[in-house]
Design an enzyme around this catalytic site. Sequence first.
Site, short mmCIF file in Angstrom:
data_model
loop_
_atom_site.label_atom_id
_atom_site.label_comp_id
_atom_site.label_asym_id
_atom_site.label_seq_id
_atom_site.Cartn_x
_atom_site.Cartn_y
_atom_site.Cartn_z
N ARG A 154 65.78 31.58 -46.70
CA ARG A 154 64.77 32.50 -47.25
C ARG A 154 65.46 33.51 -48.16
O ARG A 154 65.63 34.69 -47.82
CB ARG A 154 63.99 33.17 -46.13
CG ARG A 154 63.29 32.18 -45.22
CD ARG A 154 62.21 32.83 -44.39
NE ARG A 154 60.99 33.01 -45.17
CZ ARG A 154 59.91 33.65 -44.74
NH1 ARG A 154 59.90 34.18 -43.54
NH2 ARG A 154 58.84 33.76 -45.50
N GLN A 210 62.92 30.49 -53.31
CA GLN A 210 61.49 30.72 -53.09
C GLN A 210 60.63 29.54 -53.54
O GLN A 210 59.65 29.20 -52.89
CB GLN A 210 61.04 31.99 -53.80
CG GLN A 210 61.48 33.26 -53.09
CD GLN A 210 60.98 34.50 -53.78
OE1 GLN A 210 60.55 34.47 -54.94
NE2 GLN A 210 61.03 35.62 -53.09
N ASP A 232 60.41 26.86 -50.81
CA ASP A 232 60.04 27.33 -49.48
C ASP A 232 58.73 26.69 -49.03
O ASP A 232 57.64 27.24 -49.24
CB ASP A 232 59.92 28.86 -49.51
CG ASP A 232 59.64 29.46 -48.14
OD1 ASP A 232 59.49 28.69 -47.17
OD2 ASP A 232 59.57 30.70 -48.05
N SER A 242 56.42 28.63 -46.48
CA SER A 242 55.50 29.61 -47.07
C SER A 242 54.32 28.92 -47.76
O SER A 242 53.18 29.37 -47.64
CB SER A 242 56.24 30.50 -48.07
OG SER A 242 57.14 31.35 -47.40
N TYR A 282 61.22 37.73 -40.92
CA TYR A 282 60.49 37.55 -39.67
C TYR A 282 60.69 38.78 -38.78
O TYR A 282 61.63 39.55 -38.93
CB TYR A 282 60.99 36.30 -38.93
CG TYR A 282 60.69 35.01 -39.65
CD1 TYR A 282 59.39 34.54 -39.76
CD2 TYR A 282 61.72 34.26 -40.21
CE1 TYR A 282 59.13 33.34 -40.41
CE2 TYR A 282 61.46 33.06 -40.86
CZ TYR A 282 60.16 32.61 -40.95
OH TYR A 282 59.90 31.43 -41.60
#
Length: 380
Positions: free
Chosen positions: A119, A124, A127, A130, A224
């Site tokens: 992450r 991104q 990912d 997500s 997280y």
Amino acid sequence: MKIAVARETRDGEARVAMVPELVGKLTGLGYVVTVEPDAGAHALITDEDYRAAGAEVDAAAVESADLVVSVQPLGTDVIRRLRRGTATISFLPTGQERAVVTDLRDCGLTSFAMELVPRISRAQSMDALSSQALVAGYRCAVVAAGMLRRFFPLNMTAAGTVPPAEVVVLGAGVAGLQAIATAKRLGAVVKAYDVRAAAAEEIRSMGAQSIDLELETLEGAGGYAREMTEDRAARQRDLLTPYIADADALITTAAVPGRQAPMLVTRAMVEEMRPGSVVVDLAAESGGNVEGSEAGEVVRIGNAQVWGGRNVPSQMPGPASRLYAQNVVNLVTLMTQTTEEGAALFAPDFEDEIVAGSCVTHDGVIRHEPTRAAIEGEQA
């Protein structure tokens, strides 16, 4: 080199790892793309759609491939038919799929797990956690609206005014924020809570009220939340109880990959809710945020119907597949070199943080250290 798109065989999986509109991205890199027959059927994609995009449809696509892409891990029977040195890209929850990891190692396959993509900013676009959480968050808000036997929005009519529904969302990660946004677009009054300090501003940016319990925040690694003590959890539940009791719909989205979901809401808290209330537990598959929820089932607790999520992104296979396929394309692109003749060469650079972080097995070795330690500990 050939990239094969596998047909998903696990129960309830309707997604596919590649969509026709992105096939050209891979052929443009120099790959030949082959697709197993009916691979996209559950996502309403036909074999002809793939052919029109430049892919080949072949029942033997997987066996002849240099790289196999899928959503779920390949089955043992498929793994054992692949040539040594073949690479795979899929979701691969190593804690639950240790037998698959062992087969991948023993067959000399190189495997990459989408949920292990680091992450970091540079990753991104790869990912998949997500992108699929975005789909799941939207879906759970729609489920809540569909199950609730009243309007979400305020309605003012000549016959009187119907007040809006009140929705509480617990967890403000990607899924939670999308649930908030969707519930707001549907007209509900939304309140939300997350243990991370940064989440309060994100909640407000979606037009919702951020619930402040005046407790310590729990910022963790990778965006997280870190685990809380039982005393902290009990105090949080006490403070959340009146908010949940006043809600028409409760949506819970708190989960961390590879870990048990935190139990945020007890059965007694749900029993405080009004008749006709709805609870949607997006984390039901990983233990559940709500005591008594069951993945893939609707159960009644007190006056509320409790919907337990099970493979929720797959319930919207079209957009979920499109987003996942883009993640896959971006990861493949990172690991591709082009020869002077214009052909693609799948050549992962294991010095790259993204490649090294997402690799589970390579050349007969389990490279993901926590998984290797766990499997070797079981075999000792």
